[in-house]
Design a protein around this motif. Structure first.
Motif, PDB file in Angstrom:
ATOM      1  N   VAL A  90       0.861  -1.186   0.000  1.00 15.94           N
ATOM      2  CA  VAL A  90       0.000   0.000   0.000  1.00 15.94           C
ATOM      3  C   VAL A  90       0.896   1.233   0.000  1.00 15.94           C
ATOM      4  O   VAL A  90       2.090   1.153   0.277  1.00 15.94           O
ATOM      5  CB  VAL A  90      -0.969   0.010   1.207  1.00 15.94           C
ATOM      6  N   GLY A  91       0.308   2.373  -0.288  1.00 18.05           N
ATOM      7  CA  GLY A  91       1.084   3.587  -0.477  1.00 18.05           C
ATOM      8  C   GLY A  91       1.425   4.379   0.756  1.00 18.05           C
ATOM      9  O   GLY A  91       2.221   5.302   0.695  1.00 18.05           O
ATOM     10  N   SER A  92       0.816   4.017   1.918  1.00 21.64           N
ATOM     11  CA  SER A  92       1.087   4.806   3.117  1.00 21.64           C
ATOM     12  C   SER A  92       0.761   3.998   4.363  1.00 21.64           C
ATOM     13  O   SER A  92       0.037   3.000   4.311  1.00 21.64           O
ATOM     14  CB  SER A  92       0.232   6.083   3.115  1.00 21.64           C
ATOM     15  N   LEU A  93       1.274   4.471   5.478  1.00 24.70           N
ATOM     16  CA  LEU A  93       0.996   3.839   6.762  1.00 24.70           C
ATOM     17  C   LEU A  93      -0.501   3.890   7.082  1.00 24.70           C
ATOM     18  O   LEU A  93      -1.056   2.956   7.661  1.00 24.70           O
ATOM     19  CB  LEU A  93       1.813   4.525   7.854  1.00 24.70           C
ATOM     20  N   GLU A  94      -1.163   4.955   6.664  1.00 24.22           N
ATOM     21  CA  GLU A  94      -2.602   5.100   6.922  1.00 24.22           C
ATOM     22  C   GLU A  94      -3.415   4.038   6.187  1.00 24.22           C
ATOM     23  O   GLU A  94      -4.529   3.709   6.602  1.00 24.22           O
ATOM     24  CB  GLU A  94      -3.088   6.503   6.526  1.00 24.22           C
ATOM     25  N   GLU A  95      -2.888   3.484   5.106  1.00 27.71           N
ATOM     26  CA  GLU A  95      -3.585   2.446   4.346  1.00 27.71           C
ATOM     27  C   GLU A  95      -3.215   1.027   4.793  1.00 27.71           C
ATOM     28  O   GLU A  95      -3.713   0.045   4.254  1.00 27.71           O
ATOM     29  CB  GLU A  95      -3.255   2.567   2.846  1.00 27.71           C
ATOM     30  N   ASP A  96      -2.365   0.916   5.802  1.00 24.60           N
ATOM     31  CA  ASP A  96      -1.886  -0.385   6.256  1.00 24.60           C
ATOM     32  C   ASP A  96      -3.026  -1.330   6.638  1.00 24.60           C
ATOM     33  O   ASP A  96      -2.927  -2.531   6.432  1.00 24.60           O
ATOM     34  CB  ASP A  96      -0.940  -0.195   7.453  1.00 24.60           C
ATOM     35  N   TRP A  97      -4.108  -0.805   7.173  1.00 22.62           N
ATOM     36  CA  TRP A  97      -5.233  -1.616   7.623  1.00 22.62           C
ATOM     37  C   TRP A  97      -5.818  -2.499   6.529  1.00 22.62           C
ATOM     38  O   TRP A  97      -6.380  -3.552   6.798  1.00 22.62           O
ATOM     39  CB  TRP A  97      -6.332  -0.723   8.190  1.00 22.62           C
ATOM     40  N   LYS A  98      -5.687  -2.100   5.274  1.00 27.65           N
ATOM     41  CA  LYS A  98      -6.309  -2.866   4.185  1.00 27.65           C
ATOM     42  C   LYS A  98      -5.316  -3.704   3.395  1.00 27.65           C
ATOM     43  O   LYS A  98      -5.668  -4.260   2.360  1.00 27.65           O
ATOM     44  CB  LYS A  98      -7.047  -1.910   3.239  1.00 27.65           C
ATOM     45  N   ALA A  99      -4.097  -3.854   3.878  1.00 22.91           N
ATOM     46  CA  ALA A  99      -3.048  -4.496   3.105  1.00 22.91           C
ATOM     47  C   ALA A  99      -2.984  -6.017   3.247  1.00 22.91           C
ATOM     48  O   ALA A  99      -2.405  -6.694   2.416  1.00 22.91           O
ATOM     49  CB  ALA A  99      -1.689  -3.913   3.485  1.00 22.91           C
ATOM     50  N   THR A 100      -3.574  -6.580   4.290  1.00 24.69           N
ATOM     51  CA  THR A 100      -3.471  -8.019   4.539  1.00 24.69           C
ATOM     52  C   THR A 100      -4.843  -8.671   4.419  1.00 24.69           C
ATOM     53  O   THR A 100      -5.827  -8.198   4.960  1.00 24.69           O
ATOM     54  CB  THR A 100      -2.885  -8.285   5.945  1.00 24.69           C
ATOM     55  N   ARG A 101      -4.849  -9.793   3.692  1.00 26.49           N
ATOM     56  CA  ARG A 101      -6.101 -10.569   3.511  1.00 26.49           C
ATOM     57  C   ARG A 101      -5.933 -11.915   4.145  1.00 26.49           C
ATOM     58  O   ARG A 101      -4.898 -12.513   4.113  1.00 26.49           O
ATOM     59  CB  ARG A 101      -6.396 -10.769   2.037  1.00 26.49           C
TER      60      ARG A 101
END
Length: 113
Positions: free
Chosen positions: A102-113
């Motif tokens: 993901v492009g930022s730390l703020e988007e980290d929540w959606k990076a793992t499935r």
């Protein structure tokens, strides 16, 4: 007893080939996925892993990673165990986690499935 080396097919019709299984349990091979994040065609990607070494009896556990080569910015880690069913068929059961960049730390929540 289960032997990890060889060709495996999963429920999604993806293929995994473990072509090198070393005496210490390390292995490598390739994964041909039929499922992609982009919905595109199948791609072959390298895999590397390790199998827990057991004695003559028991069902070995293992773990491996797949680097989705040249078509995705994701990596998947698999863990599982090998069994032999009542009919003598070897079966791998696994769970996986896919990590997408993901492009930022703020988007980290959606990076793992």
């Amino acid at each position: 007893q289960c032997q990890l080396n060889g060709l495996w097919r999963n429920d999604q019709d993806s293929l995994m080939e473990i072509s090198v299984l070393r005496d210490n349990g390390d292995f490598q091979g390739h994964y041909l996925t039929r499922v992609t994040l982009s919905g595109g065609c199948a791609h072959i990607s390298p895999l590397r892993g390790a199998q827990q070494q057991l004695g003559e009896e028991g069902w070995p556990t293992f773990a491996f990673t797949v680097r989705w080569d040249k078509f995705s910015n994701a990596t998947t880690a698999f863990v599982g165990q090998c069994f032999v069913d009542a009919g003598g068929k070897e079966i791998l059961t696994t769970m996986w986690l896919l990590r997408e960049a993901v492009g930022s730390l703020e988007e980290d929540w959606k990076a793992t499935r």
